[in-house]
Motif scaffolding. Sequence first.
Motif, PDB file in Angstrom:
ATOM      1  N   GLU A 123      21.963  26.421  24.930  1.00 39.20           N
ATOM      2  CA  GLU A 123      22.573  27.895  25.412  1.00 39.20           C
ATOM      3  C   GLU A 123      21.299  28.745  25.408  1.00 39.20           C
ATOM      4  O   GLU A 123      21.510  30.004  25.949  1.00 39.20           O
ATOM      5  CB  GLU A 123      23.537  28.277  24.435  1.00 39.20           C
ATOM      6  N   ILE A 124      20.442  28.789  24.187  1.00 39.19           N
ATOM      7  CA  ILE A 124      19.397  29.784  23.803  1.00 39.19           C
ATOM      8  C   ILE A 124      18.720  29.675  24.946  1.00 39.19           C
ATOM      9  O   ILE A 124      18.005  30.834  25.508  1.00 39.19           O
ATOM     10  CB  ILE A 124      18.992  29.589  22.631  1.00 39.19           C
ATOM     11  N   ARG A 125      18.128  28.556  25.319  1.00 43.46           N
ATOM     12  CA  ARG A 125      17.059  28.186  26.335  1.00 43.46           C
ATOM     13  C   ARG A 125      17.512  28.727  27.768  1.00 43.46           C
ATOM     14  O   ARG A 125      16.774  29.441  28.612  1.00 43.46           O
ATOM     15  CB  ARG A 125      16.852  26.860  26.325  1.00 43.46           C
ATOM     16  N   ALA A 126      18.854  28.468  28.080  1.00 44.44           N
ATOM     17  CA  ALA A 126      19.463  28.944  29.367  1.00 44.44           C
ATOM     18  C   ALA A 126      19.450  30.585  29.315  1.00 44.44           C
ATOM     19  O   ALA A 126      19.200  30.967  30.283  1.00 44.44           O
ATOM     20  CB  ALA A 126      20.860  28.483  29.222  1.00 44.44           C
ATOM     21  N   ALA A 127      19.685  31.130  28.167  1.00 42.36           N
ATOM     22  CA  ALA A 127      19.626  32.730  28.113  1.00 42.36           C
ATOM     23  C   ALA A 127      18.257  33.166  28.097  1.00 42.36           C
ATOM     24  O   ALA A 127      17.845  34.255  28.982  1.00 42.36           O
ATOM     25  CB  ALA A 127      20.308  33.387  26.887  1.00 42.36           C
ATOM     26  N   LEU A 128      17.417  32.488  27.745  1.00 40.14           N
ATOM     27  CA  LEU A 128      15.924  32.782  27.728  1.00 40.14           C
ATOM     28  C   LEU A 128      15.497  32.649  29.079  1.00 40.14           C
ATOM     29  O   LEU A 128      14.690  33.664  29.707  1.00 40.14           O
ATOM     30  CB  LEU A 128      15.209  32.131  26.583  1.00 40.14           C
ATOM     31  N   ASP A 129      15.793  31.697  29.968  1.00 40.48           N
ATOM     32  CA  ASP A 129      15.472  31.646  31.244  1.00 40.48           C
ATOM     33  C   ASP A 129      15.880  32.664  32.058  1.00 40.48           C
ATOM     34  O   ASP A 129      15.309  32.945  33.041  1.00 40.48           O
ATOM     35  CB  ASP A 129      15.792  30.156  31.674  1.00 40.48           C
ATOM     36  N   ARG A 130      17.080  33.164  31.817  1.00 39.57           N
ATOM     37  CA  ARG A 130      17.715  34.134  32.826  1.00 39.57           C
ATOM     38  C   ARG A 130      16.922  35.342  32.303  1.00 39.57           C
ATOM     39  O   ARG A 130      17.077  36.397  33.315  1.00 39.57           O
ATOM     40  CB  ARG A 130      19.169  34.176  32.594  1.00 39.57           C
ATOM     41  N   GLN A 146      13.474  44.128  25.976  1.00 40.66           N
ATOM     42  CA  GLN A 146      13.986  43.596  27.222  1.00 40.66           C
ATOM     43  C   GLN A 146      14.566  42.459  27.072  1.00 40.66           C
ATOM     44  O   GLN A 146      15.830  42.001  27.333  1.00 40.66           O
ATOM     45  CB  GLN A 146      13.375  43.862  28.602  1.00 40.66           C
ATOM     46  N   ILE A 147      14.050  41.432  26.380  1.00 42.80           N
ATOM     47  CA  ILE A 147      14.471  40.080  26.327  1.00 42.80           C
ATOM     48  C   ILE A 147      15.483  39.977  25.355  1.00 42.80           C
ATOM     49  O   ILE A 147      16.322  39.283  25.532  1.00 42.80           O
ATOM     50  CB  ILE A 147      13.145  39.083  25.824  1.00 42.80           C
ATOM     51  N   GLN A 148      15.015  40.683  24.158  1.00 43.65           N
ATOM     52  CA  GLN A 148      16.275  40.792  23.102  1.00 43.65           C
ATOM     53  C   GLN A 148      17.440  41.369  23.630  1.00 43.65           C
ATOM     54  O   GLN A 148      18.676  40.793  23.423  1.00 43.65           O
ATOM     55  CB  GLN A 148      15.691  41.735  22.006  1.00 43.65           C
ATOM     56  N   SER A 149      17.400  42.391  24.305  1.00 45.87           N
ATOM     57  CA  SER A 149      18.691  43.107  24.990  1.00 45.87           C
ATOM     58  C   SER A 149      19.558  42.052  25.967  1.00 45.87           C
ATOM     59  O   SER A 149      20.625  41.874  25.835  1.00 45.87           O
ATOM     60  CB  SER A 149      18.255  44.153  25.590  1.00 45.87           C
ATOM     61  N   ALA A 150      18.553  41.382  26.784  1.00 46.38           N
ATOM     62  CA  ALA A 150      19.411  40.454  27.838  1.00 46.38           C
ATOM     63  C   ALA A 150      19.909  39.280  26.940  1.00 46.38           C
ATOM     64  O   ALA A 150      21.182  38.912  27.330  1.00 46.38           O
ATOM     65  CB  ALA A 150      18.307  40.148  28.864  1.00 46.38           C
ATOM     66  N   VAL A 151      19.222  38.557  25.862  1.00 43.31           N
ATOM     67  CA  VAL A 151      19.827  37.586  25.359  1.00 43.31           C
ATOM     68  C   VAL A 151      21.127  38.051  24.305  1.00 43.31           C
ATOM     69  O   VAL A 151      22.040  37.191  24.555  1.00 43.31           O
ATOM     70  CB  VAL A 151      18.720  36.808  24.601  1.00 43.31           C
ATOM     71  N   GLN A 157      26.810  36.092  19.400  1.00 47.78           N
ATOM     72  CA  GLN A 157      26.519  35.388  17.856  1.00 47.78           C
ATOM     73  C   GLN A 157      25.228  35.624  17.336  1.00 47.78           C
ATOM     74  O   GLN A 157      25.024  35.433  16.240  1.00 47.78           O
ATOM     75  CB  GLN A 157      26.625  33.827  18.173  1.00 47.78           C
ATOM     76  N   LEU A 158      24.156  36.195  18.015  1.00 43.37           N
ATOM     77  CA  LEU A 158      22.931  36.318  17.483  1.00 43.37           C
ATOM     78  C   LEU A 158      22.741  38.041  17.360  1.00 43.37           C
ATOM     79  O   LEU A 158      23.252  38.792  17.837  1.00 43.37           O
ATOM     80  CB  LEU A 158      21.830  35.942  18.242  1.00 43.37           C
ATOM     81  N   SER A 159      22.036  38.347  16.056  1.00 43.91           N
ATOM     82  CA  SER A 159      21.725  39.649  15.731  1.00 43.91           C
ATOM     83  C   SER A 159      20.385  40.011  15.884  1.00 43.91           C
ATOM     84  O   SER A 159      20.132  41.328  16.166  1.00 43.91           O
ATOM     85  CB  SER A 159      22.139  39.927  14.309  1.00 43.91           C
ATOM     86  N   TRP A 160      19.326  39.082  16.208  1.00 45.18           N
ATOM     87  CA  TRP A 160      18.042  39.548  16.329  1.00 45.18           C
ATOM     88  C   TRP A 160      17.425  38.482  17.124  1.00 45.18           C
ATOM     89  O   TRP A 160      17.635  37.251  16.717  1.00 45.18           O
ATOM     90  CB  TRP A 160      17.483  39.866  14.839  1.00 45.18           C
ATOM     91  N   LEU A 161      16.279  38.617  17.915  1.00 47.28           N
ATOM     92  CA  LEU A 161      15.546  37.479  18.509  1.00 47.28           C
ATOM     93  C   LEU A 161      14.333  38.160  18.835  1.00 47.28           C
ATOM     94  O   LEU A 161      14.132  39.357  19.213  1.00 47.28           O
ATOM     95  CB  LEU A 161      16.252  36.955  19.826  1.00 47.28           C
ATOM     96  N   ALA A 162      13.128  37.531  19.114  1.00 43.95           N
ATOM     97  CA  ALA A 162      11.743  37.744  19.090  1.00 43.95           C
ATOM     98  C   ALA A 162      11.186  36.470  19.673  1.00 43.95           C
ATOM     99  O   ALA A 162      11.334  35.495  19.390  1.00 43.95           O
ATOM    100  CB  ALA A 162      11.145  38.332  18.006  1.00 43.95           C
TER     101      ALA A 162
END
Length: 407
Positions: A123-130, A146-151, A157-162
């Motif tokens: 699911e994470i990889r699919a969201a990153l791909d989009r 932008q990537i963090q906002s989109a994912v 369920q995620l609070s932060w991503l980089a």
Amino acid sequence: MAVLTEWLCASARVRVQGANVAGLLNACARQNLNFRRPEPEDEFACTFTLRRSDLEKAQMLAVRSGCTFEVLEMRGAPVALRRLRKRFALPALALLCAFALLWSFLHIWEIDVQSAQRVEEAEIRAALDRAGVRIGSFWPAFSNAQIQSAVLQELPQLSWLAVNVNGSHATVSLRERVEVPEVYDEKADVCLTASKAGVITELRVLQGNAAVKVGQTVLPGEMLVSCEMPSSFEKAPTRLVHAKAQVFARTWYNLSACAPLERENKDYTGRERRRFAFEIGNQRINLYNVADNSRNLRTEYDTLSKEYRLAVREVFTTPLALVVETRREFTRNTVAVDANAVYRTLEAQLLQRLQQEIGADGTVTAQSFSAEERDGYLYVTLHAECVEDIAREELYAPEPMPPAQEE
């Protein structure tokens, strides 16, 4: 370092012959001519390495010493470049390779995703791909915001991503959202009902009105402690509270589990086949015929894949990779399993399940096991009598008033 300097500045391997070779070498040393690796051939001949810029001085000294001077070989980068001046294809190929390496360095060819507990990696990889983070994407155009906002919009369920990029290798770091604990509402109208059937053994009411007595049998959903507190004054209304109590009851369980008394083993025959493929980005080029390979299979195989990517670890990664698949042939055979070991395993599993059912405050007062072999399986049943807290909170729902009847 001296060898590298010698190669960059160009050098020559020379031979001198004459009756005064030693005098010539001494003269070169007095003139500060940097000669290296002298190798005497006989009493009247010697070879050594000399810088190209010192050739004229050494030749003049050889003439003065009565020796002959012969250049055997020219070495170094300037000599190699002079030889390649007319070979236009080699510089062009080197330039093309440098451009391809630079282009590869600016694109993503490997993505590592940090594992999460409540979100699948797929699911994470699919969201990153989009969001644009995929194999072959141009990483200088990435914007972590932008990537963090989109994912995060797709995966609440995620609070932060980089996304961190190092040499065409992207590492995705993330943090899962911490679930907000349920807030205990002291003012809520809550009553306690039975979560399971049992016989009441102990009743500790801290707040509320007990609806059962010790020794009484209750069924699931039956009222244990009501939140309605009648007032001691005759005309005062009934007060609603948040019921609190511990209601212990005797409960009974019959838990069953089964396991096969035979298992299949793999016996590897020692026959192996390898097949190769190239990967260019997301494209795979098989170096074998899939149909022919499938027809040749007589038994079952385990397939082990290993990827050899053209890369320098933590420096750069390219889209080119060699995939080696090793197919190991095996046959299946059935082996009997120790029934006592299976019984002990099932017994431990059933006790663990029982403890989960009764919770940390529950106790087992009596237990027994029964076992039966049937159709190649061992069935084990746990019969247990326990004492546990069966009270369950439930929001108060007043009974609707009956409709008024017309006279």
